[in-house]
Design an enzyme around this catalytic site. Structure first.
Site, PDB file in Angstrom:
ATOM      1  N   THR A   1      -1.011   8.483  74.919  1.00 24.94           N
ATOM      2  CA  THR A   1      -0.340   7.976  73.725  1.00 24.94           C
ATOM      3  C   THR A   1      -1.277   7.925  72.521  1.00 24.94           C
ATOM      4  OG1 THR A   1      -0.848   5.724  74.488  1.00 24.94           O
ATOM      5  CG2 THR A   1       1.333   6.593  75.030  1.00 24.94           C
ATOM      6  N   ASP A   2      -2.418   8.604  72.614  1.00 27.46           N
ATOM      7  CA  ASP A   2      -3.432   8.533  71.561  1.00 27.46           C
ATOM      8  C   ASP A   2      -3.692   9.916  70.949  1.00 27.46           C
ATOM      9  OD1 ASP A   2      -5.201   6.995  70.006  1.00 27.46           O
ATOM     10  OD2 ASP A   2      -6.905   7.610  71.230  1.00 27.46           O
ATOM     11  N   MET A   3      -2.637  10.712  70.802  1.00 28.90           N
ATOM     12  CA  MET A   3      -2.800  12.058  70.248  1.00 28.90           C
ATOM     13  C   MET A   3      -2.622  12.020  68.730  1.00 28.90           C
ATOM     14  SD  MET A   3      -1.153  14.594  73.129  1.00 28.90           S
ATOM     15  CE  MET A   3       0.433  13.779  73.254  1.00 28.90           C
TER      16      MET A   3
ATOM     17  N   ASN B   1      -7.826  13.457  66.815  1.00 25.58           N
ATOM     18  CA  ASN B   1      -8.159  13.918  68.160  1.00 25.58           C
ATOM     19  C   ASN B   1      -7.810  15.383  68.389  1.00 25.58           C
ATOM     20  OD1 ASN B   1      -9.373  11.650  69.113  1.00 25.58           O
ATOM     21  ND2 ASN B   1      -7.596  10.852  70.192  1.00 25.58           N
TER      22      ASN B   1
END
Length: 244
Positions: A147-149, A153
């Site tokens: 959930t950290d795209m 990144n």
């Protein structure tokens, strides 16, 4: 340290080390705490998961990823990642994050990786092949519960007036990270399904994601509880792949 350009959820440091067979001596090292609390254990699990995800991402068509290794010492888990933005002992290689490229070239409101990749193709900064690779990687990330795209990144390397996809980095199942108060998330994670036109890319990404969760379930450096969770995720994805 607060304000570090290498921000993120994990504490980290840069280092220069000699290791036979490595492409560069430059590394970025993330590390967990040293106690056995559920919160620290989960962060340690996620560091191993990042290492496994980087390996599995390389099975996707045309995807390269940062090389990494896991070290465990004095109760801490360390993830050492080789830096592809460095060369030789003092050399720096050009690298542009998608966040920077958006500010400089596109000016779009925040969105997902495929949307921005397609916009870079339309503006002739990026080739169709690289955009397609990011579609594969985006689906892989979603299927491993990353959930950290965010736009920081995903990066590109400028070459001869165009952009080329940089190796993948910082990809892990952040959906399972401890909450702000230290509690572990307990709600179910439903794998996303593709639209008909996305089926082929989804299936390729799903195959890599099933392999990832299978490795999570078998890796004894990961806690028993999270290994069980990995096996459950893998079985659910395998069932979905047979139905899509």
């Amino acid at each position: 340290m607060a304000g570090s350009s290498a921000a993120g959820e994990f504490p980290k440091f840069t280092a220069l080390r000699a290791l036979t067979g490595s492409a560069t001596p430059h590394v970025l090292v993330k590390f967990s705490g040293a106690d056995a609390s559920p919160t620290v254990t989960r962060w340690a699990d996620l560091l191993v998961c990042e290492h496994l995800a980087l390996e599995c991402a390389r099975t996707l068509p045309g995807i390269a990823s940062a090389r990494s290794r896991i070290l465990i010492q004095a109760g801490r888990t360390f993830l050492e990642v080789e830096r592809f933005d460095r060369h030789d002992r003092l050399g720096r290689s050009p690298l542009c994050s998608l966040d920077t490229l958006n500010a400089a070239l596109l000016g779009k409101t925040p969105g997902d990786w495929p949307t921005f990749a397609d916009a870079l193709v339309a503006a002739k900064w990026l080739g169709d092949g690289d955009a397609q690779r990011r579609h594969h990687l985006w689906w892989f990330g979603r299927l491993i519960a990353n959930t950290d795209m965010h736009l920081g990144n995903l990066s590109f390397q400028p070459t001869q007036g165009r952009l080329c996809l940089a190796p993948t980095y910082d990809i892990l199942p952040m959906r399972h990270a401890p909450l702000a108060g230290g509690e572990l998330p307990t709600d179910e994670v439903e794998p996303p399904l593709p639209l008909p036109r996305q089926r082929a890319i989804w299936l390729a990404a799903c195959q890599a994601a099933v392999e990832f969760w299978s490795r999570v379930g078998a890796d004894t450096r990961i806690s028993e509880g999270f290994r069980r969770l990995g096996l459950e995720h893998g079985q659910r994805l395998q069932t979905l792949a047979e139905q899509v």
